[in-house]
Design a protein around this motif. Structure first.
Motif, mmCIF file in Angstrom:
data_model
loop_
_atom_site.group_PDB
_atom_site.id
_atom_site.type_symbol
_atom_site.label_atom_id
_atom_site.label_comp_id
_atom_site.label_asym_id
_atom_site.label_seq_id
_atom_site.Cartn_x
_atom_site.Cartn_y
_atom_site.Cartn_z
ATOM 1 N N VAL A 82 1.027 -1.303 -0.085
ATOM 2 C CA VAL A 82 0.021 0.011 -0.092
ATOM 3 C C VAL A 82 1.023 1.222 -0.053
ATOM 4 N N CYS A 83 0.306 2.159 -0.836
ATOM 5 C CA CYS A 83 1.200 3.431 -0.985
ATOM 6 C C CYS A 83 0.271 4.443 -0.363
ATOM 7 N N GLN A 121 -0.994 -7.846 -5.188
ATOM 8 C CA GLN A 121 -2.069 -6.698 -5.288
ATOM 9 C C GLN A 121 -1.507 -5.577 -4.743
ATOM 10 N N GLY A 122 -1.770 -4.381 -5.192
ATOM 11 C CA GLY A 122 -1.105 -3.042 -4.560
ATOM 12 C C GLY A 122 -2.105 -2.184 -4.504
ATOM 13 N N TYR A 123 -2.328 -1.180 -3.464
ATOM 14 C CA TYR A 123 -3.026 0.178 -3.653
ATOM 15 C C TYR A 123 -2.468 1.320 -3.241
ATOM 16 N N ALA A 140 -1.481 6.223 -15.699
ATOM 17 C CA ALA A 140 -0.122 5.490 -15.751
ATOM 18 C C ALA A 140 -0.372 4.015 -15.549
ATOM 19 N N ILE A 141 -1.099 3.831 -14.459
ATOM 20 C CA ILE A 141 -1.645 2.236 -14.418
ATOM 21 C C ILE A 141 -2.262 1.711 -15.504
ATOM 22 N N ASN A 142 -2.914 2.256 -16.324
ATOM 23 C CA ASN A 142 -3.377 1.624 -17.730
ATOM 24 C C ASN A 142 -2.304 1.632 -18.516
ATOM 25 N N GLN A 143 -1.642 2.593 -18.682
ATOM 26 C CA GLN A 143 -0.291 2.499 -19.759
ATOM 27 C C GLN A 143 0.469 1.293 -19.529
ATOM 28 N N LEU A 163 -2.336 -3.099 -9.695
ATOM 29 C CA LEU A 163 -2.434 -1.978 -9.044
ATOM 30 C C LEU A 163 -3.876 -1.481 -8.979
ATOM 31 N N HIS A 164 -4.183 -0.754 -7.799
ATOM 32 C CA HIS A 164 -5.419 -0.165 -7.997
ATOM 33 C C HIS A 164 -5.109 1.345 -7.339
ATOM 34 N N VAL A 165 -6.041 2.252 -7.493
ATOM 35 C CA VAL A 165 -5.803 3.489 -6.910
ATOM 36 C C VAL A 165 -7.280 3.777 -6.033
#
Length: 426
Positions: A82-83, A121-123, A140-143, A163-165
């Motif tokens: 997690v960030c 998995q990351g958030y 950026a995630i989509n790219q 990754l999820h935001v």
């Protein structure tokens, strides 16, 4: 000579620095390719990060490599990286510029961290007001996903990571890591009792590692150039570069990436010096939760953990608030006290009630109705909050205030005795 923009801001001067093509053209995702190919093992990465001497850039300053080593990646079950991008403290605004101008460094850093701790998995938890950074990072995630750097079977390696935001709702308390976890889970953002700590019981009850934006965005360059390279940029006990958010009474406020240990005088010069031809009065060097330093102490310190601690404050998140010689310190503390009172989640009685008491007393003093016993009362209430709360918000509410009273008590006394500021010449 002040060296700048060698890490998180290294691409900021380029057109479309946020785009994956720009990032890849400048060495981006090369480390990630080595990681998923097996060329870099988790244990080797941890040792490199330890050698870099990078400490958490969110305020606590805990060694990142050591933190990663706490997680048993071989343990069965889901794990999370997690960030923490919820920078809501007054004076703090560096992480949003990483999202704006170099988001792929954060994507790659989170992916590497996820691999090291065994998380698929990351958030990234972004503060609710940061809509533009949120949009840029989501793009950026989509790219990265379209390029094959995220998702299932990354680059044919057999490793899965996505990754999820998560966009918060703008609560300062959610910068505390367990309140952040509660918020992601859809609950009210309130800190958890610890232990258990997130490394054993975190997001959705699973082992979780939480790092700051700047910390994670630094990882690709650390591994690309080596831990020694990063360590040598800084000083003993604090490797690398650091982002400093400089605000307040300066001619050129903004974010500056300089080497750890840079003299405060040089950072102040980068920010254009004190505005309107005035003199420096005081500095809050690490954000509103750190102690106020008078000018004479600040001008002698360097911008690193040990030097600022020696001066009597903390590096914190590197949020440098500059106050000129016309600053009314009592009004400044009243404003900060209102912030902490308003942002208290109300879970702890000392914080819920004490922050209100501090604000009301300071308001009374500013309104010219102060009493001789108020200074002692401010200290007493602060002492009853400090150390008696679940998280650091209550403590933070007292630190700047008590240090301001220590260094500028004559201003509080003047308000009480004369009903006005020392700067009131009417």
């Amino acid at each position: 000579m002040v060296y700048q923009n060698e890490n998180c801001f290294r691409l900021n001067h380029l057109e479309n620095s946020w785009d994956i093509e720009t990032y890849v053209a400048n060495g981006g995702y090369e480390v990630w390719k080595k990681v998923v190919s097996g060329e870099l093992e988790p244990a080797d990465i941890i040792e490199e990060v330890k050698e870099s001497n990078i400490r958490g850039r969110g305020g606590a300053g805990f060694p990142t490599g050591l933190k990663w080593s706490f997680m048993n990646r071989e343990a069965p079950g889901q794990k999370y990286i997690v960030c923490n991008s919820d920078e809501g403290e007054p004076g703090t605004f560096k992480d949003r510029d990483i999202h704006r101008y170099n988001p792929h460094a954060l994507v790659e850093g989170m992916a590497i961290a996820g691999y090291v701790i065994g998380a698929s998995q990351g958030y990234n938890y972004i503060r609710g007001e940061f809509w533009e950074p949120y949009q840029v990072f989501k793009n950026a995630i989509n790219q990265a996903r379209e390029a094959g750097f995220l998702g299932k079977d990354i680059l044919g390696s057999g490793w899965d990571f996505d990754l999820h935001v998560h966009l918060g709702a703008g609560a300062y308390i959610c910068g505390e890591e367990t309140a952040l976890i509660e918020s992601i889970e859809g609950k009210k953002g309130q800190p958890r009792f610890k232990p258990p700590f997130p490394a054993s019981y975190g997001l959705y009850g699973k082992p979780t590692t939480i790092n700051n934006t700047e910390t994670l965005a630094s990882i690709p360059m650390i591994l690309a150039k080596g831990g020694k390279w990063f360590n040598d940029l800084g000083v003993k006990n604090a490797g690398g570069t650091k982002l400093y958010s400089v605000s307040g009474h300066v001619n050129n406020p903004g974010n500056f990436e300089v080497r750890m240990g840079t003299p405060f005088k040089d950072l102040l010069e980068l920010a254009g010096g004190i505005w309107k031809g005035r003199q420096l009065k005081a500095v809050i060097p690490g954000g509103a939760s750190t102690a106020v330093l008078p000018a004479e102490k600040a001008l002698e310190m360097n911008m690193d953990y040990d030097s600022i601690a020696k001066a009597g404050s903390f590096l914190g998140a590197g949020s440098v608030i500059i106050m000129d010689d016309q600053t009314d310190m009592v009004k400044a503390m009243k404003n900060l006290s209102h912030f902490y009172w308003d942002e208290s989640c109300g879970q702890c009685t000392p914080c819920r009630e004490g922050t209100g008491w501090l604000y009301r007393m300071l308001t009374r003093i500013v309104d010219g109705k102060g009493r001789p016993e108020d200074i002692a009362a401010l200290k007493d209430v602060s002492g009853k909050i400090m150390g008696n709360v679940i998280c650091g918000l209550g403590d933070a509410a007292t630190i700047a205030l008590t240090s301001a009273v220590e260094h500028f008590e004559h201003e509080f006394v003047h308000y009480i005795e004369h009903g006005c500021s020392i700067y009131d010449r009417t």
